[in-house]
Write a protein that holds these residues in place. Structure first.
Motif, PDB file in Angstrom:
ATOM      1  N   HIS A 323      -5.132  -2.966  -0.927  1.00  9.19           N
ATOM      2  CA  HIS A 323      -4.991  -1.513  -0.830  1.00  9.19           C
ATOM      3  C   HIS A 323      -4.714  -1.094   0.617  1.00  9.19           C
ATOM      4  O   HIS A 323      -4.003  -0.109   0.853  1.00  9.19           O
ATOM      5  CB  HIS A 323      -6.240  -0.817  -1.367  1.00  9.19           C
ATOM      6  N   ALA A 324      -5.256  -1.848   1.583  1.00 12.37           N
ATOM      7  CA  ALA A 324      -5.028  -1.516   2.992  1.00 12.37           C
ATOM      8  C   ALA A 324      -3.667  -2.026   3.471  1.00 12.37           C
ATOM      9  O   ALA A 324      -3.016  -1.380   4.298  1.00 12.37           O
ATOM     10  CB  ALA A 324      -6.147  -2.101   3.850  1.00 12.37           C
ATOM     11  N   LEU A 325      -3.226  -3.178   2.969  1.00 11.70           N
ATOM     12  CA  LEU A 325      -2.001  -3.794   3.456  1.00 11.70           C
ATOM     13  C   LEU A 325      -0.749  -3.191   2.840  1.00 11.70           C
ATOM     14  O   LEU A 325       0.297  -3.143   3.487  1.00 11.70           O
ATOM     15  CB  LEU A 325      -2.025  -5.305   3.166  1.00 11.70           C
ATOM     16  N   LEU A 326      -0.840  -2.736   1.592  1.00  9.25           N
ATOM     17  CA  LEU A 326       0.348  -2.274   0.868  1.00  9.25           C
ATOM     18  C   LEU A 326       0.424  -0.750   0.886  1.00  9.25           C
ATOM     19  O   LEU A 326      -0.572  -0.069   1.131  1.00  9.25           O
ATOM     20  CB  LEU A 326       0.310  -2.801  -0.564  1.00  9.25           C
ATOM     21  N   PRO A 327       1.593  -0.166   0.648  1.00  9.25           N
ATOM     22  CA  PRO A 327       1.741   1.296   0.714  1.00  9.25           C
ATOM     23  C   PRO A 327       0.779   2.010  -0.227  1.00  9.25           C
ATOM     24  O   PRO A 327       0.431   1.499  -1.299  1.00  9.25           O
ATOM     25  CB  PRO A 327       3.206   1.510   0.278  1.00  9.25           C
TER      26      PRO A 327
END
Length: 478
Positions: A323-327
């Motif tokens: 959730h933090a790494l992807l848009p």
């Protein structure tokens, strides 16, 4: 009573090198040979994935004997990056006495097969009068390039280094021109550096490598490179390649836990045939992408409209927070047609699944072969080692892939991800690539059938082993 014929395998400390050699071991066992595996203690190069594969192999191959060589005092540390080869060669050298003692524990060893990263160990076998063979786990084209590169600048009469050539094509006998920038990293180091000198010295020894070289490929896939290796013009006058045996493809996992596979494969079971784009960039953490790159991939996949299965690793190798790494909202918006998994997926099984329609790959040689054997068209995204060289052949002579160009600028942007996914999944060019891969898939199966090229090469290899009389030694069979 006839004594069993023993072959000792000496694999490298990398999954991509270990697995093909274990497949060779399985083939030797099927032909009545006793197989023992000598291992440098992988504690010197801790890698959870490698340790798990070794443990799985030992558990699933009860007829093969695994032996970890005693730890040497203060072993050299294997360092990643530009110093990897030098540090690895130092490690192998430090274990030569341990390997010598292990080989002497047998009454007789009929042959020793060492990994391409451990070529120096063939000197131990030679000292003991044991036939020794090198197993080259990359392509025949890479082997042909490695054999010639040490002599390239000498032949040109120029002191220019490979890294100074930029994108200037390097023309090697029997191979298509390769941009100098596409050579593996060690060849692009400063010519005065220890890394460059050790690399070129190691490659210049290839013609002196034991009694033969085993290559994980099949002849029709790399017809030009295979022919070049058998041609005297491949090397300077006075240098001769040892016999080269194309025995591939050796593929498949070793003793993997089936429960790790369920989520990916169950999801694929619910997808239409050839509808899923599979993105996976190797078995090690060296294939991590930046956060910016991960977001570009995500946007491109979302905009393409195609189903996807994507293996994501965090940029620094820790457990990825998707959730933090992807848009924002990406996982929710694509949840109906995409699956993102952390760190690992059963690549060979995913590629063989009827739902998989394309493969975005880092072009590691095992991955290339798995894609070919599955008959899946590929998109090339090379990252390190000889992968850029593999890309040249995949897009060119083999015709099994298209290329993500943006890697050369350090960032593949979302619009290219979208375009190339659509190309391979929707266009006439994509259909032509699929057709060529399917033809290579059939040829790979034929290579190991009765009368096939790989089966014939394996028979020649065994005949050569049996024709060389290794001396009997005192001591009990280990």
């Amino acid at each position: 009573m006839q004594m069993e014929k023993t072959v000792v395998l000496y694999p490298g400390l990398a999954v991509s090198h270990f697995v093909p050699m274990m497949r060779l071991g399985a083939a030797l066992v099927e032909h009545g040979y006793a197989v023992s595996v000598a291992l440098i203690d992988h504690a010197v190069n801790p890698d959870a994935a490698f340790g798990a594969v070794v443990a799985g192999a030992a558990a699933s191959m009860p007829s093969v004997r695994f032996h970890t060589l005693p730890l040497v005092e203060d072993p050299p540390t294997v360092t990643p990056g530009a110093q990897f080869l030098v540090s690895y060669y130092n490690l192998v050298h430090s274990y030569n006495d341990r390997l010598h003692d292990f080989l002497c524990s047998f009454t007789r060893v009929h042959a020793v097969v060492v990994d391409s990263l451990s070529a120096e160990a063939l000197g131990v076998a030679k000292t003991l009068g044991i036939p020794g063979y090198l197993m080259f786990t990359s392509s025949a084209a890479t082997l042909a390039a490695f054999a010639q590169l040490p002599y390239y600048t000498l032949a040109k009469g120029s002191g220019t280094s490979f890294r100074e050539l930029g994108d200037t094509p390097v023309e090697l006998f029997g191979l298509p021109p390769i941009p100098a920038s596409h050579l593996f990293g060690e060849a692009l180091e400063d010519p005065d550096s220890d890394t460059y000198k050790a690399t070129m010295a190691g490659m210049s020894m290839i013609p002196d490598t034991g009694d033969g070289i085993l290559v994980n490929t099949f002849e029709s896939l790399e017809a030009c490179a295979v022919a070049a290796l058998a041609d005297p013009r491949c090397l300077p006058a006075g240098r001769v390649m040892p016999p080269v045996y194309c025995l591939g493809p050796f593929l498949g996992g070793i003793g993997e836990a089936k429960e790790r596979h369920d989520d990916c494969l169950v999801w694929l079971d619910a997808q239409p045939d050839r509808s899923v784009v599979f993105l996976c960039f190797g078995s090690t953490g060296t294939a991590n992408h930046s956060e910016e790159q991960l977001r570009e991939i995500a946007a491109g996949l979302e905009n393409s409209g195609h189903r996807f299965l994507w293996v994501v690793r965090a940029p620094r190798g820790d457990d990825p927070d998707l959730h933090a790494l992807l848009p924002d909202g990406f996982l929710d918006r694509t949840g109906g047609r995409g699956l993102v998994v952390k760190q690992w997926a059963p690549q060979a099984e995913v590629l063989r699944h009827r739902a998989t329609g394309a493969f975005v790959t880092h072009c590691g040689w095992n991955s290339v072969l798995e894609g070919v054997m599955a008959g899946v068209p590929m998109l090339c995204w090379p990252l390190h080692s000889e992968q850029k060289m593999n890309k040249v052949h995949m897009v060119g002579e083999m015709g099994v892939a298209a290329e993500m160009i943006g890697w050369q600028q350090g960032l593949v942007q979302a619009d290219e991800v979208e375009r190339k996914v659509r190309l391979v999944m929707e266009s006439q060019e994509g259909r032509e690539i699929r057709s060529r891969v399917a033809a290579h898939k059939d040829a790979a199966a034929a290579a190991w059938s009765d009368g096939g090229s790989s089966r014939a090469a394996f028979s020649r290899f065994l005949s050569d082993v049996d024709g060389r009389q290794a001396p009997a030694r005192a001591g009990e069979d280990a």
